[in-house]
Design an enzyme around this catalytic site. Structure first.
Site, PDB file in Angstrom:
ATOM      1  N   CYS A   2     -14.567  -5.324   8.750  1.00 23.03           N
ATOM      2  CA  CYS A   2     -15.436  -6.228   8.889  1.00 23.03           C
ATOM      3  C   CYS A   2     -16.257  -6.625   7.592  1.00 23.03           C
ATOM      4  O   CYS A   2     -15.781  -6.336   6.755  1.00 23.03           O
ATOM      5  CB  CYS A   2     -16.782  -5.435  10.107  1.00 23.03           C
ATOM      6  SG  CYS A   2     -16.210  -4.967  11.575  1.00 23.03           S
ATOM      7  N   ARG A  51     -17.756  -9.499  12.636  1.00 23.37           N
ATOM      8  CA  ARG A  51     -17.176  -8.488  13.281  1.00 23.37           C
ATOM      9  C   ARG A  51     -15.680  -8.751  13.581  1.00 23.37           C
ATOM     10  O   ARG A  51     -15.305  -9.868  14.059  1.00 23.37           O
ATOM     11  CB  ARG A  51     -17.676  -8.181  14.463  1.00 23.37           C
ATOM     12  CG  ARG A  51     -17.276  -6.988  15.492  1.00 23.37           C
ATOM     13  CD  ARG A  51     -17.874  -6.807  16.605  1.00 23.37           C
ATOM     14  NE  ARG A  51     -17.025  -5.709  17.436  1.00 23.37           N
ATOM     15  CZ  ARG A  51     -16.868  -5.615  18.725  1.00 23.37           C
ATOM     16  NH1 ARG A  51     -17.258  -6.682  19.370  1.00 23.37           N
ATOM     17  NH2 ARG A  51     -16.128  -4.696  19.146  1.00 23.37           N
ATOM     18  N   LEU A  52     -14.735  -7.596  13.097  1.00 20.35           N
ATOM     19  CA  LEU A  52     -13.369  -7.867  13.596  1.00 20.35           C
ATOM     20  C   LEU A  52     -13.488  -6.648  14.871  1.00 20.35           C
ATOM     21  O   LEU A  52     -13.846  -5.583  14.544  1.00 20.35           O
ATOM     22  CB  LEU A  52     -12.643  -7.392  12.648  1.00 20.35           C
ATOM     23  CG  LEU A  52     -11.097  -7.288  12.953  1.00 20.35           C
ATOM     24  CD1 LEU A  52     -10.383  -8.530  13.448  1.00 20.35           C
ATOM     25  CD2 LEU A  52     -10.013  -6.796  11.589  1.00 20.35           C
ATOM     26  N   SER A 342      -1.159   2.607   6.802  1.00 15.45           N
ATOM     27  CA  SER A 342      -0.154   2.493   5.691  1.00 15.45           C
ATOM     28  C   SER A 342      -0.246   3.557   4.840  1.00 15.45           C
ATOM     29  O   SER A 342      -1.130   4.932   5.301  1.00 15.45           O
ATOM     30  CB  SER A 342      -0.779   1.277   4.808  1.00 15.45           C
ATOM     31  OG  SER A 342      -0.033   1.114   3.729  1.00 15.45           O
ATOM     32  N   GLY A 343       0.584   3.892   3.905  1.00 17.50           N
ATOM     33  CA  GLY A 343       0.891   5.400   3.032  1.00 17.50           C
ATOM     34  C   GLY A 343       0.209   5.099   1.718  1.00 17.50           C
ATOM     35  O   GLY A 343       0.118   5.945   1.049  1.00 17.50           O
TER      36      GLY A 343
END
EC number: 6.3.5.4
Length: 564
Positions: A2, A51-52, A342-343
């Site tokens: 967001c 907002r997402l 993700s790493g």
């Protein structure tokens, strides 16, 4: 992801938000395309929120600001222990209280207004601005996974935002709000500074003396829990899969835990060997795999966009951000995936970059790990956030969970520097059977190798040489006296950056060339190492061409491309 924004105080305390404020706020609308709000929550305080929607699009309880007990908050983040906090500190009525971020209000009230205690109680990643009728409270997660910047306008108003671009035109000087910190601001005081306090620090003493076998069990259990807690939300999940160890491990753990089938995404040149490794991992996990094959020309064409998005001129971040940016754009345009795992952070945490593994001893490695972790929010974490959020996606990084950091950071440094053992031996052996052995026990490759046999560094270098004339480059010191570019590639990035951002306001915030500062830094060819020892004191004795080659290779060594 967001986007948050705040305006507090100032000489014209009765004035409303003006066009210049809304225009600045809208520069980060990509972080949250599902809802945009600016709300006056106190006489001199406005809070903004993009907002997402991760929980549910249009879900009313997850909207912000969140309001309760005379407090209003906007937050970019996820609070994984929100149910526990809400149960421990119940409140009778909270507007939009269904949001996990409502736990901030619950904890602040439950801890009797102790901001440090409230921040320390939160298990998650977050950047928030909380306000009552007299004060503004600010907090950021331990590792700075969620970004936050602030500054003061000419009239003394405090302006806070998720990115530089949404405050740069409004303030006189930009500062990043430090990770693991909190602050209180009183708008009526007319103060033009923040009193910032640490509530969490990276562990500096390796005092967890356990056996190697016990350490493996702890690492496995902690990383599994760290990954599983990051699976909250009902939008589609995906992985940024490089085919390397770290991203593949996270994909393996999450695939076992998710109820719905996740999707894997990879990017590279047509001749990239890592694309094949990523395919093998996806087949092993039995999940759909989407490959974006990119060309050198696409990489060159997108660089101005990447510099603007990443808000830096550091060559390491930009070069590694190119493929990341292109892949996230592709995911946003072609799939329903909104949350990526993700790493990132594993290489810093375990000290597995090639130059780190050549440390003189475990003590020096431990010191370098601490240094890299401290600056992580200005490098890989920055790249992760900006390259992802501008495309309306959210990235989550389990290796940077504070419990994971507290565990691995306190293990004996000798466990991370083992003679005749592959880097990250402890992590690899902790997850035997979770990945194909050729992935689990394959040595780390550099960024250029990961994208393909074609070297992206050489492509950019050659393009910059054509773009920037010799005479123009010779005058670079007059144009760029602060951190004068040392290559034409750096000159190009810097020129783009200064077209986007006012350097005089932000120069001190942009950290550059983290790979140059280890006194024992030795660049080497497998992960792109050269046969020379370099530190900042003897650079003048090396030719410009040698330095250019070293920097290109060193930057490749320190980042494995899109994902770790």
């Amino acid at each position: 992801m967001c986007g948050i924004w705040a305006l507090a105080g100032g000489a014209n305390t009765s004035s409303e938000v003006h066009n210049e404020h809304t225009d600045a706020f809208m520069k980060i609308v990509g972080r949250g395309p599902d809802l945009t709000v600016i709300e006056k929550v106190a006489p001199t305080v406005h809070l903004g929120f993009h907002r997402l929607a991760i929980v549910m699009p249009g879900d009313q309880p997850s909207q912000q600001p969140i309001v309760g007990n005379g407090l209003s908050v906007v937050c970019n983040g996820e609070i994984y222990n929100h149910k526990q906090i809400k149960s421990e500190f119940p409140l009778s009525s909270v507007r939009n209280g269904g949001s996990d971020c409502a736990a901030i209000v619950h904890s602040f009230v439950g801890n009797n207004g102790d901001l440090r205690a409230a921040c320390a109680s939160l298990d998650g990643v977050f950047a928030f601005v909380l306000a009552d009728q007299e004060r503004v409270y600010i907090g950021r997660d331990p590792m700075g996974v969620r970004p936050l910047f602030y500054g003061f306008a000419a009239d003394g108003a405090l302006v806070v935002g998720s990115e530089v671009k949404c405050i740069s035109n409004l303030v006189e000087r930009i500062e990043y709000f430090p990770p693991g910190s909190c602050a209180t601001f009183v708008p009526a005081s007319k103060a033009r500074s923040l009193q910032i306090h640490k509530y969490w620090s990276i562990p500096t003493i390796a005092d967890k003396f356990v056996s190697m076998d016990a350490a493996k069990v702890l690492i496995r259990d902690t990383l599994i829990k760290s990954t599983e807690k990051r699976l909250m939300g009902n939008r589609h999940f995906g992985f940024m899969l490089s085919g390397g160890l770290d991203s593949s491990l996270i994909a393996s753990i999450a695939t076992r835990a998710l109820k719905h089938t996740p999707h894997a995404f990879s990017v590279g040149f047509e001749d990239s060997p890592d694309l094949e490794h990523a395919r093998n991992v996806a087949e092993y996990l039995n999940i759909p795999h989407h490959v974006l094959v990119i060309t050198p020309q696409q990489c060159l064409d997108v660089i101005p966009e990447v510099v603007n998005a990443l808000e830096t001129f550091d060559p390491l971040i930009i070069r590694c951000g190119i493929a990341h940016y292109l892949l996230c754009k592709h995911i946003s345009e072609t799939s329903d995936v909104k949350v990526l795992l993700s790493g990132e952070g594993a290489d810093e945490l375990f000290g597995s970059y090639a130059y780190m593994q050549r440390a003189p001893n475990a003590f020096h490695l431990h010191k370098e790990i601490l240094r890299r972790m401290t600056h992580l929010h200005q490098y890989d974490v920055l790249r992760c956030d900006r390259a992802t959020s501008c495309h309306g996606l959210e990235i989550r990084v389990p290796f940077l969970d504070k419990k994971m950091i507290d565990l691995v950071g306190r293990l004996p440094p000798t466990y991370k520097l083992i003679k005749r053992k592959l880097e990250k031996y402890l992590l690899r052996s902790a997850f035997e059977g979770w990945l194909p052995s050729e992935v689990l026990w394959r040595s780390k490759e550099g960024f250029a190798e990961a994208l393909g046999k074609t070297d992206l560094g050489e492509i950019v270098h050659d393009h910059a040489n054509k773009l920037i004339g010799d005479e123009e480059f010779e005058n670079r010191m007059a144009l760029f006296p602060d951190r004068t570019p040392e290559t034409k590639e750096e000159y190009w990035y810097r020129s783009i950056f200064e077209q986007c951002y006012p350097l005089e306001k932000i120069a001190h915030v942009v950290h550059t060339k983290v790979y140059k500062t280890a006194a024992w830094h030795l660049a080497e060819e497998k992960e792109n190492m050269a046969k020379m020892m370099v530190n900042s004191d003897d650079e003048s004795k090396i030719s410009e061409e040698e330095m250019r080659e070293l920097r290109r290779k060193a930057s490749a060594t320190l980042n494995s491309g899109v994902v770790a």
